[in-house]
Design a protein around this motif. Structure first.
Motif, short mmCIF file in Angstrom:
data_model
loop_
_atom_site.label_atom_id
_atom_site.label_comp_id
_atom_site.label_asym_id
_atom_site.label_seq_id
_atom_site.Cartn_x
_atom_site.Cartn_y
_atom_site.Cartn_z
N SER A 268 -5.17 5.06 1.18
CA SER A 268 -5.52 5.86 0.00
C SER A 268 -6.37 7.07 0.34
O SER A 268 -6.80 7.79 -0.56
CB SER A 268 -6.28 4.97 -1.00
OG SER A 268 -7.49 4.50 -0.44
N PRO B 293 -2.97 -9.25 -6.02
CA PRO B 293 -3.65 -8.47 -7.07
C PRO B 293 -4.33 -9.43 -8.05
O PRO B 293 -3.75 -10.44 -8.44
CB PRO B 293 -2.52 -7.71 -7.75
CG PRO B 293 -1.38 -7.72 -6.76
CD PRO B 293 -1.51 -9.01 -6.02
N SER C 276 -15.47 2.34 1.24
CA SER C 276 -15.49 0.88 1.22
C SER C 276 -16.18 0.33 2.45
O SER C 276 -15.87 0.71 3.58
CB SER C 276 -14.05 0.34 1.19
OG SER C 276 -13.33 0.89 0.12
N ALA D 25 1.62 1.28 -4.18
CA ALA D 25 0.57 0.95 -5.15
C ALA D 25 -0.41 2.10 -5.31
O ALA D 25 -0.96 2.59 -4.33
CB ALA D 25 -0.17 -0.31 -4.70
N SER E 222 -11.84 5.50 -2.04
CA SER E 222 -13.25 5.14 -2.20
C SER E 222 -13.89 4.91 -0.84
O SER E 222 -13.20 4.77 0.18
CB SER E 222 -13.39 3.88 -3.07
OG SER E 222 -12.75 2.78 -2.46
N HIS F 6 -6.24 -0.81 2.76
CA HIS F 6 -6.44 -0.30 1.40
C HIS F 6 -7.18 1.03 1.47
O HIS F 6 -6.84 1.99 0.76
CB HIS F 6 -7.24 -1.32 0.59
CG HIS F 6 -7.52 -0.89 -0.82
ND1 HIS F 6 -8.56 -0.05 -1.16
CD2 HIS F 6 -6.89 -1.18 -1.99
CE1 HIS F 6 -8.55 0.16 -2.46
NE2 HIS F 6 -7.56 -0.51 -2.99
N SER F 7 -8.17 1.10 2.34
CA SER F 7 -8.96 2.32 2.49
C SER F 7 -8.13 3.44 3.13
O SER F 7 -8.05 4.56 2.61
CB SER F 7 -10.20 2.03 3.32
OG SER F 7 -10.99 3.20 3.49
N THR G 40 -3.75 3.79 -5.67
CA THR G 40 -5.14 3.39 -5.42
C THR G 40 -6.04 4.61 -5.37
O THR G 40 -5.63 5.69 -4.94
CB THR G 40 -5.27 2.63 -4.08
OG1 THR G 40 -4.72 3.45 -3.03
CG2 THR G 40 -4.52 1.30 -4.12
N ARG G 41 -7.26 4.40 -5.80
CA ARG G 41 -8.24 5.47 -5.78
C ARG G 41 -8.96 5.46 -4.44
O ARG G 41 -9.38 4.41 -3.95
CB ARG G 41 -9.24 5.28 -6.92
CG ARG G 41 -10.44 6.21 -6.88
CD ARG G 41 -11.41 5.86 -8.00
NE ARG G 41 -12.63 6.65 -7.91
CZ ARG G 41 -13.68 6.32 -7.17
NH1 ARG G 41 -13.65 5.20 -6.46
NH2 ARG G 41 -14.76 7.08 -7.15
N PHE H 48 0.82 -1.22 0.00
CA PHE H 48 0.00 0.00 0.00
C PHE H 48 0.85 1.27 0.00
O PHE H 48 0.33 2.36 -0.20
CB PHE H 48 -0.92 0.01 1.23
CG PHE H 48 -1.88 -1.15 1.25
CD1 PHE H 48 -2.80 -1.34 0.24
CD2 PHE H 48 -1.87 -2.06 2.30
CE1 PHE H 48 -3.68 -2.40 0.26
CE2 PHE H 48 -2.75 -3.13 2.34
CZ PHE H 48 -3.66 -3.30 1.31
#
Length: 453
Positions: free
Chosen positions: A193, A284, A172, A165, A170, A189-190, A167-168, A162
């Motif tokens: 980003s 991925p 979640s 990478a 969002s 991930h959230s 990432t957009r 992370f």
């Protein structure tokens, strides 16, 4: 891990977490992380301490996990009812947990100290992790296929993907709990980003749909079992789910009939299959298309190969090892996932089931997912689990445990479903025994489980 703290601070007043327990922006979330330092010191928690966090996903548990990472602790997240409190002690002993923080509400918690477990502190993997000063994570396998295993991860290694990478951001939905590799992956991930984690602890179709509508969630990461429940319930018809952009699914094979129904029901939502293991983290993936079970797996830091029809994985973010079982990696770092796959000409592959769960009938292999897919197309079937049972003549026979939608005579149901299967399946694939389930066929992690799970 400095990159993580700098990034979280940089997101300032963006909304970080919303849902059960209220909402919090990034700046105050970081303040909460630092505020834990005094509480941790008062509880005797320091660098290298093994600490359990018991509770539903909330601002409180999230901020505590982040604080423990920052302090270089070994984090052991546990759901309130999984395992049952009477079985929890054995798992804590494996890790040598010294302190347990138990949440009864997002902001309501208590801590108690545990006596040190003899011999655990000297486990080579834990000792090595503590020598480097890295924070650790221990996740337990569900135990549905055998002995419960304690997987030890290095947080810096696990989260490194992370750091770089793209990432957009969002909104979640945090569907999986933090005691599951999928839940950890969704959360970071959230957060990494600058997205928003939407928390809803009551994971019924109705409550999840309500949370998506209320908080305008864009991403729903979940399981095929839950998606089947969602479709059958019809709860999606009563809520505005127009914010949804992506539904991801993993942890178990998706049945074709469910995927087709899902694609027809949500034509404007992209469907993506995910793949990962407690041992390797989430890899991925790229689905060939929304309605296809074919996908490519791997990317930077992740390698895959197929050996005798089985998927093998090598990952930079793999666990350090088990604390209570032999090392499953070969000398080159490859892991036999145990997942049987079929490959397409373009290199994409399809997961057809666990090799250990295939049913051998007189030398013919039957994968449960194939039979389940046929049974789900019959009327009055909510869910089904297909398994093998020993047989003196053929080695094994196919059995099916069926959860019905409406009450039905068990004998009539079995006769009807065998006739249905006979029109589609080869004779050796037709279930010899069909039993009506007396309870739901999924556990707390929304994965199908059979008679012995």
């Amino acid at each position: 891990m400095n990159w993580l703290w700098e990034r979280l601070r940089g997101f300032g007043h963006r909304e970080a977490v919303v849902g059960s327990g209220g909402a919090v922006a990034y700046a105050p979330l970081v303040d909460e992380v630092f505020a834990w330092r005094e509480e941790l010191a008062g509880a005797g928690v320091g660098r290298g301490s093994a600490v359990a966090v018991v509770g539903d996903t909330s601002v409180g548990t999230i901020s505590l996990v982040l604080a423990l990472i920052r302090e270089g602790c070994v984090v052991v997240p546990l759901a309130p009812a999984d395992p049952a409190p009477e079985a929890r002690g054995a798992r804590l002993d494996i890790v040598g947990v010294e302190s347990v923080f138990e949440f009864s509400a997002p902001r309501d918690w208590r801590v108690h100290r545990r006596a040190a477990t003899p011999g655990t502190d000297g486990h080579p993997l834990l000792s090595s992790l503590r020598e480097t000063g890295e924070a650790g994570l221990v996740l337990f396998s569900s135990g549905s296929t055998g002995e419960v295993k304690a997987a030890l991860h290095s947080f810096p290694r696990l989260l490194d993907r992370f750091r770089t990478a793209p990432t957009r951001a969002s909104r979640s939905l945090q569907f999986m709990a933090l005691d599951h590799i999928g839940g950890i992956n969704t959360l970071f991930h959230s957060l990494s980003s600058g997205g928003t984690a939407v928390v809803e602890t009551r994971r019924t179709a109705e409550r999840i749909c309500r949370a998506i509508e209320e908080h305008r969630a864009e991403l729903l990461p979940t399981t095929p079992t839950f998606l089947n429940m969602l479709l059958i319930s019809g709860a999606y018809k009563n809520h505005d789910l127009s914010s949804l952009r992506l539904i991801t699914y993993g942890t178990e094979p998706m049945r074709e009939v469910t995927l087709t129904h899902l694609a027809d029901t949500f034509p404007g939502v992209r469907l993506k299959q995910t793949y990962g293991l407690t041992e390797t983290g989430i890899l991925p993936t790229r689905s060939r298309e929304s309605g296809s079970l074919l996908m490519s797996v791997g990317g930077e830091g992740y390698e895959t190969k197929i050996v005798d029809g089985t998927l093998w994985v090598r990952s930079a973010g793999s666990m350090l090892g088990y604390l209570n079982c032999p090392d499953p990696f070969d000398e080159s770092g490859w892991l036999d996932t145990g997942d049987a796959v079929e490959s397409a000409d373009d290199g994409s592959l399809r997961i057809i089931g666990r090799r250990s769960q295939s049913i051998n009938i007189g030398g013919e292999k039957v994968f449960p997912a194939h039979v389940e897919n046929v049974l789900l197309q019959a009327p009055n079937v909510r869910d089904v689990v297909v398994e093998g049972r020993a047989n003196a003549v053929t080695g094994q026979i196919v059995t099916a445990l069926v959860e019905v939608v409406e009450p039905e005579d068990a004998r009539q149901m079995a006769k009807r479903l065998r006739a249905h299967c006979a029109t589609v399946l080869a004779p050796h694939q037709v279930p010899a025994v069909i039993t009506q389930a007396k309870e739901q066929l999924h556990g707390s992690r929304f994965k199908r489980q059979g008679r012995t799970a």
